[in-house]
Design a protein around this motif. Structure first.
Motif, mmCIF file in Angstrom:
data_model
loop_
_atom_site.group_PDB
_atom_site.id
_atom_site.type_symbol
_atom_site.label_atom_id
_atom_site.label_comp_id
_atom_site.label_asym_id
_atom_site.label_seq_id
_atom_site.Cartn_x
_atom_site.Cartn_y
_atom_site.Cartn_z
ATOM 1 N N GLU A 1 0.071 6.339 10.534
ATOM 2 C CA GLU A 1 -1.014 7.564 10.306
ATOM 3 C C GLU A 1 -1.481 7.695 9.058
ATOM 4 O O GLU A 1 -2.603 8.213 8.705
ATOM 5 C CB GLU A 1 -0.267 9.112 10.625
ATOM 6 N N GLU A 2 -0.908 6.672 8.040
ATOM 7 C CA GLU A 2 -1.177 6.579 6.761
ATOM 8 C C GLU A 2 -1.470 5.183 6.432
ATOM 9 O O GLU A 2 -0.689 4.459 7.070
ATOM 10 C CB GLU A 2 -0.238 7.415 5.910
ATOM 11 N N LEU A 3 -2.207 4.929 5.620
ATOM 12 C CA LEU A 3 -2.878 3.517 5.148
ATOM 13 C C LEU A 3 -2.503 3.507 3.503
ATOM 14 O O LEU A 3 -2.916 2.572 2.792
ATOM 15 C CB LEU A 3 -4.162 3.352 5.362
ATOM 16 N N ASN A 4 -1.505 3.816 2.954
ATOM 17 C CA ASN A 4 -1.014 3.639 1.671
ATOM 18 C C ASN A 4 0.142 2.801 1.604
ATOM 19 O O ASN A 4 0.398 2.373 2.771
ATOM 20 C CB ASN A 4 -0.402 4.922 0.988
ATOM 21 N N ALA A 5 0.230 1.842 0.714
ATOM 22 C CA ALA A 5 1.228 0.923 0.591
ATOM 23 C C ALA A 5 2.476 1.127 1.032
ATOM 24 O O ALA A 5 3.093 0.405 1.699
ATOM 25 C CB ALA A 5 1.218 0.496 -0.832
ATOM 26 N N GLY B 1 -7.076 -9.011 0.383
ATOM 27 C CA GLY B 1 -7.187 -8.776 -1.090
ATOM 28 C C GLY B 1 -7.367 -7.277 -1.385
ATOM 29 O O GLY B 1 -7.495 -6.982 -2.544
ATOM 30 N N ALA B 2 -7.330 -6.361 -0.582
ATOM 31 C CA ALA B 2 -7.512 -4.920 -0.866
ATOM 32 C C ALA B 2 -6.233 -4.493 -1.906
ATOM 33 O O ALA B 2 -5.130 -5.085 -1.784
ATOM 34 C CB ALA B 2 -7.468 -4.023 0.260
ATOM 35 N N SER B 3 -6.326 -3.614 -2.888
ATOM 36 C CA SER B 3 -5.366 -3.201 -3.819
ATOM 37 C C SER B 3 -4.248 -2.638 -3.052
ATOM 38 O O SER B 3 -3.018 -2.865 -3.503
ATOM 39 C CB SER B 3 -6.048 -2.200 -4.743
ATOM 40 N N VAL B 4 -4.376 -1.979 -2.082
ATOM 41 C CA VAL B 4 -3.250 -1.299 -1.244
ATOM 42 C C VAL B 4 -2.332 -2.481 -0.734
ATOM 43 O O VAL B 4 -0.948 -2.180 -0.620
ATOM 44 C CB VAL B 4 -3.786 -0.506 -0.127
ATOM 45 N N MET B 5 -2.850 -3.691 -0.472
ATOM 46 C CA MET B 5 -2.022 -4.789 0.018
ATOM 47 C C MET B 5 -1.477 -5.746 -1.066
ATOM 48 O O MET B 5 -0.401 -6.210 -1.192
ATOM 49 C CB MET B 5 -2.838 -5.572 1.259
ATOM 50 N N GLY C 1 1.554 -2.262 -4.770
ATOM 51 C CA GLY C 1 0.820 -2.814 -3.484
ATOM 52 C C GLY C 1 2.064 -3.141 -2.561
ATOM 53 O O GLY C 1 3.138 -3.056 -2.772
ATOM 54 N N VAL C 2 1.391 -3.390 -1.311
ATOM 55 C CA VAL C 2 2.511 -3.851 -0.395
ATOM 56 C C VAL C 2 3.268 -5.207 -0.640
ATOM 57 O O VAL C 2 4.460 -5.187 -0.395
ATOM 58 C CB VAL C 2 1.707 -4.019 1.185
ATOM 59 N N GLN C 3 2.551 -5.939 -1.150
ATOM 60 C CA GLN C 3 3.335 -7.276 -1.546
ATOM 61 C C GLN C 3 4.306 -6.982 -2.527
ATOM 62 O O GLN C 3 5.620 -7.783 -2.856
ATOM 63 C CB GLN C 3 2.405 -8.109 -2.261
ATOM 64 N N ALA D 1 3.252 3.489 3.391
ATOM 65 C CA ALA D 1 3.528 3.727 4.862
ATOM 66 C C ALA D 1 3.300 2.346 5.508
ATOM 67 O O ALA D 1 4.057 1.930 6.601
ATOM 68 C CB ALA D 1 2.474 4.546 5.373
ATOM 69 N N ILE D 2 2.391 1.380 5.130
ATOM 70 C CA ILE D 2 2.113 -0.028 5.539
ATOM 71 C C ILE D 2 3.327 -0.866 5.265
ATOM 72 O O ILE D 2 4.057 -1.350 6.308
ATOM 73 C CB ILE D 2 1.086 -0.468 4.864
ATOM 74 N N SER D 3 4.106 -0.556 4.318
ATOM 75 C CA SER D 3 5.481 -1.408 4.137
ATOM 76 C C SER D 3 6.483 -1.130 5.000
ATOM 77 O O SER D 3 7.038 -1.970 5.721
ATOM 78 C CB SER D 3 5.596 -1.432 2.746
ATOM 79 N N SER D 4 6.559 0.124 5.394
ATOM 80 C CA SER D 4 7.720 0.654 6.157
ATOM 81 C C SER D 4 7.414 0.238 7.549
ATOM 82 O O SER D 4 8.231 -0.010 8.324
ATOM 83 C CB SER D 4 7.841 2.324 6.031
#
Length: 319
Positions: free
Chosen positions: A207-211, A239-243, A249-251, A213-216
């Protein structure tokens, strides 16, 4: 000496037939309530059930071993056919279900494919018809259960390969599915028996696209594999900043869990960014792609495409 009756025949029918009809009716009514009729009706019903419910013949029912073996083999054969149909639809990326009401001419791929098989295999048709009405294996629930079972088996094979590999890398991206839900897709890239393999292992709704939430969600997809974290040597995201963000970021979040991994910007995403920037900087480059787009639009129109094919055949008849 003949016997003569002084009453006309019409009078006999008028008086005798109603009495006979009433007498027969009374006899039938009495028979309906008799024990003999009730017993015969029960036996007839049981006989029909024997022929239609898939319980086999009377001899099969008398011999439990024969009956059990027959049912097991029959049900396994039917289940294998149903599973093959489900996997075929999945492999071809076509929907299983359609308009499943009785009035529709097309009930969807999953229900229409057996009809095609039955045309060439009366034996398969017989096995399906023998199944009890409450176990026809055609319900949406059965289809979903078979898909989940097949996915579980496939995941088991992937888990064995990944755990046998020396190293692996994690690939992920977020996207929207056909129902406009946000999905995080996760894949693993590894070398198994000298071959590079790339396997999709999960599509997790978020439901969320922040770093965070995506990491989890990525870790949720990886949790069933119980991977050795020291074997993870890389991530590949866009290369988006959230990733790709260095601070949050996710990384960066995943590197805390996989300390030996390094982040690589997805090459396909980089190529797309280069082409987009080039089109903005050089008008000639943009004109080339605009021209190609217009040519595709022009020639894919139905009438123009048919005329183009006809012209090609006339110019090159031996091609």
């Amino acid at each position: 000496m003949p016997i003569f009756c002084d009453k006309p025949r019409t009078s006999i029918r008028k008086n005798w037939f109603p009495k006979l009809e009433k007498k027969i009716g009374d006899k039938c009514q009495k028979h309906n309530h008799s024990d003999a009729h009730k017993t015969a009706a029960v036996r007839l019903t049981e006989r029909k059930l024997c022929l239609t419910s898939g319980r086999g013949t009377i001899l099969d029912q008398i011999n439990p071993e024969t009956s059990h073996t027959y049912f097991v083999e029959r049900n396994r054969g039917v289940l294998k056919t149903v599973l093959d149909l489900v996997l075929f639809c999945s492999k071809q990326d076509i929907p299983l279900r359609g308009h499943e009401n009785s009035e529709s001419l097309n009930h969807g791929n999953f229900l229409e494919l057996p009809k095609l098989i039955f045309n060439y295999s009366p034996e398969q048709k017989k096995k399906f018809e023998e199944l009890p009405k409450n176990a026809k294996m055609k319900s949406p629930g059965t289809q979903n259960d078979l898909l989940e079972s097949a996915a579980s088996v496939l995941m088991t094979y992937i888990r064995k390969e990944v755990n046998a590999a020396t190293y692996f890398a994690i690939l992920a991206d977020e996207c929207k599915d056909a129902s406009k839900r946000e999905i995080v897709g996760v894949s693993l890239r590894y070398i198994f028996q000298g071959k590079v393999k790339e396997r999709a292992i999960g599509f997790v709704e978020t439901e969320e696209l922040n770093a965070t939430a995506i990491s989890s969600k990525i870790m949720e997809a990886l949790s069933i594999f119980k991977l050795d974290r020291d074997k993870c040597i890389g991530f590949s995201f866009d290369g988006a900043s959230v990733m790709s963000g260095i601070k949050g970021g996710v990384q960066t979040i995943l590197r805390r869990k996989f300390p030996k991994a390094s982040y690589t910007h997805c090459h396909s995403h980089r190529l797309n960014l280069v082409m987009s920037a080039t089109c903005q900087s050089y008008i000639e480059f943009k004109n080339v792609f605009d021209l190609l787009d217009q040519l595709v639009t022009f020639f894919t129109a139905t009438k123009r495409h048919a005329k183009f094919i006809e012209l090609q055949r006339s110019l090159y008849p031996n091609a």
